[in-house]
Design a protein around this motif. Structure first.
Motif, PDB file in Angstrom:
ATOM      1  N   GLY A  24      -9.225  -1.235  10.495  1.00 13.11           N
ATOM      2  CA  GLY A  24      -8.482   0.003   9.370  1.00 13.11           C
ATOM      3  C   GLY A  24      -8.899  -0.392   7.745  1.00 13.11           C
ATOM      4  N   SER A  25      -8.017  -1.347   7.864  1.00  8.90           N
ATOM      5  CA  SER A  25      -7.849  -1.746   6.281  1.00  8.90           C
ATOM      6  C   SER A  25      -9.063  -2.155   6.073  1.00  8.90           C
ATOM      7  N   ASN A  28     -10.344   0.794   4.505  1.00  6.39           N
ATOM      8  CA  ASN A  28     -10.322   1.648   3.750  1.00  6.39           C
ATOM      9  C   ASN A  28     -10.648   0.972   1.892  1.00  6.39           C
ATOM     10  N   PHE A  29     -10.536  -0.741   2.418  1.00  6.69           N
ATOM     11  CA  PHE A  29     -11.286  -1.632   1.200  1.00  6.69           C
ATOM     12  C   PHE A  29     -12.249  -1.131   1.292  1.00  6.69           C
ATOM     13  N   TYR A  30     -13.509  -1.369   1.891  1.00  5.35           N
ATOM     14  CA  TYR A  30     -14.691  -0.382   2.087  1.00  5.35           C
ATOM     15  C   TYR A  30     -15.017   0.329   1.414  1.00  5.35           C
ATOM     16  N   THR A  31     -14.188   1.421   1.950  1.00  5.44           N
ATOM     17  CA  THR A  31     -14.053   2.200   1.085  1.00  5.44           C
ATOM     18  C   THR A  31     -13.895   3.024  -0.516  1.00  5.44           C
ATOM     19  N   MET A  32     -13.158   1.892  -1.123  1.00  3.47           N
ATOM     20  CA  MET A  32     -12.818   1.814  -2.632  1.00  3.47           C
ATOM     21  C   MET A  32     -13.997   0.938  -3.500  1.00  3.47           C
ATOM     22  N   ILE A  33     -14.737   0.729  -2.520  1.00  8.18           N
ATOM     23  CA  ILE A  33     -15.735  -0.419  -3.483  1.00  8.18           C
ATOM     24  C   ILE A  33     -16.771   0.391  -3.201  1.00  8.18           C
ATOM     25  N   LEU A 155      -6.880   1.217  -1.449  1.00 11.23           N
ATOM     26  CA  LEU A 155      -6.315   0.362  -2.175  1.00 11.23           C
ATOM     27  C   LEU A 155      -4.858  -0.120  -0.760  1.00 11.23           C
ATOM     28  N   ALA A 156      -4.011   1.157  -1.326  1.00  4.58           N
ATOM     29  CA  ALA A 156      -2.467   0.719  -0.812  1.00  4.58           C
ATOM     30  C   ALA A 156      -2.900   1.093   0.302  1.00  4.58           C
ATOM     31  N   LEU A 157      -3.728   2.256   1.379  1.00  2.61           N
ATOM     32  CA  LEU A 157      -3.632   1.877   2.963  1.00  2.61           C
ATOM     33  C   LEU A 157      -4.180   0.589   2.942  1.00  2.61           C
ATOM     34  N   ALA A 158      -5.098  -0.119   2.672  1.00  2.42           N
ATOM     35  CA  ALA A 158      -5.879  -0.676   3.292  1.00  2.42           C
ATOM     36  C   ALA A 158      -4.281  -2.160   3.157  1.00  2.42           C
ATOM     37  N   ILE A 159      -3.946  -1.761   1.864  1.00  2.00           N
ATOM     38  CA  ILE A 159      -2.952  -3.446   2.014  1.00  2.00           C
ATOM     39  C   ILE A 159      -1.477  -3.135   2.945  1.00  2.00           C
ATOM     40  N   ILE A 160      -1.215  -1.773   2.823  1.00  2.00           N
ATOM     41  CA  ILE A 160       0.275  -1.585   3.804  1.00  2.00           C
ATOM     42  C   ILE A 160      -0.282  -1.701   5.438  1.00  2.00           C
ATOM     43  N   ASN A 161      -1.717  -1.664   5.665  1.00  2.00           N
ATOM     44  CA  ASN A 161      -1.824  -1.654   6.829  1.00  2.00           C
ATOM     45  C   ASN A 161      -1.251  -2.553   7.289  1.00  2.00           C
ATOM     46  N   LEU A 165       4.862  -4.491   9.080  1.00  2.00           N
ATOM     47  CA  LEU A 165       6.343  -2.952   8.979  1.00  2.00           C
ATOM     48  C   LEU A 165       7.044  -2.622  10.437  1.00  2.00           C
ATOM     49  N   PHE A 166       6.819  -3.159  11.093  1.00  2.00           N
ATOM     50  CA  PHE A 166       6.972  -2.684  12.322  1.00  2.00           C
ATOM     51  C   PHE A 166       6.207  -1.603  13.433  1.00  2.00           C
ATOM     52  N   ILE A 167       5.674  -0.478  12.373  1.00  2.00           N
ATOM     53  CA  ILE A 167       4.589  -0.293  12.769  1.00  2.00           C
ATOM     54  C   ILE A 167       2.607  -0.451  12.458  1.00  2.00           C
ATOM     55  N   THR A 168       2.681  -0.617  11.670  1.00  2.00           N
ATOM     56  CA  THR A 168       1.602  -1.309  11.236  1.00  2.00           C
ATOM     57  C   THR A 168       0.809  -2.035  12.134  1.00  2.00           C
ATOM     58  N   ASP A 169      -0.754  -2.274  11.798  1.00  2.00           N
ATOM     59  CA  ASP A 169      -1.252  -3.011  12.284  1.00  2.00           C
ATOM     60  C   ASP A 169      -1.189  -4.729  11.912  1.00  2.00           C
TER      61      ASP A 169
END
Length: 213
Positions: A24-25, A28-33, A155-161, A165-169
């Motif tokens: 998943g992350s 998101n990172f590839y999408t940013m690139i 980028l934010a989703l890639a990092i946060i995921n 944080l309990f519910i993240t990958d």
């Protein structure tokens, strides 16, 4: 967002589980690139329609008061072309406090202004776009804004995921690694994983404190 089947997920070896959790992350990172080149091109297109720096406000009593007026368009500083507000600000900063600058205006006139002790003119500025290009600029600026937010969110989703944080990958990644460290004590593994999550959440909250002031 895809929630994998937990029973099927547990059957995978450790390397396979990591690949699933990171997917998943990574997407998101590839999408940013992929979006970055489009953002650069669209931003350049939008900037090409800007033809000067618009004086949007003149502070009474400021160095520019009486020498510049609202609606004037600056096109150069000390003979150096300044088509947008970014180089305008940088050139002013390079001149320094209490120095005199020669501003070229779009109407062919010039204004000699002495900066104050803070190195400022006492004006408000904005990018100037001629009425003939206003529609094209608005369209390009809109798409640039959309692409910019898309890049930031990806980028934010890639990092946060990836954060635990309990519910993240990232939480599942930590839980998997901790379980391997304490194979005979699953309760300790759960407590350790929760401690990671609590610590990371505390760090995030501490970093939010300056924004609340």
């Amino acid at each position: 967002f895809v929630e994998p089947d937990e029973k099927q997920f547990a059957k995978h070896e450790a390397h396979g589980r990591r690949r699933i959790l990171v997917a998943g992350s990574a997407s998101n990172f590839y999408t940013m690139i992929v979006l970055l080149p489009f953002l650069a091109v669209v931003s350049l297109v939008a900037a090409s329609f800007v033809s000067g720096v618009l004086i949007s406000e003149v502070t009474p009593g400021a160095p520019a008061d009486g020498l510049l007026s609202t609606g004037d368009v600056v096109t150069s500083i000390n003979g150096v072309s300044t088509k947008t507000s970014e180089p305008f600000i940088k050139n002013l900063q390079a001149v320094g406090a209490n120095s005199t600058v020669l501003l070229g205006l779009s109407n062919g006139q010039e204004a000699s202004v002495k900066l104050n002790e803070e190195g400022k003119l006492g004006i408000g500025i904005a990018n100037y776009v001629s009425p003939a290009n206003s529609l094209l600029y608005s369209v390009a600026a809109f798409f640039a804004s959309v692409l910019n937010w898309s890049v930031l969110l990806s980028l934010a989703l890639a990092i946060i995921n990836l954060l635990p944080l309990f519910i993240t990958d990232g939480h599942h990644l930590i839980a998997d690694e901790v379980s391997r460290l304490f194979p005979r004590n699953p309760q300790l593994a759960k407590l350790t994983t929760k401690a990671f999550g609590a610590f990371m959440l505390l760090l995030l909250l501490l970093n939010l404190i300056p924004l609340l002031k």
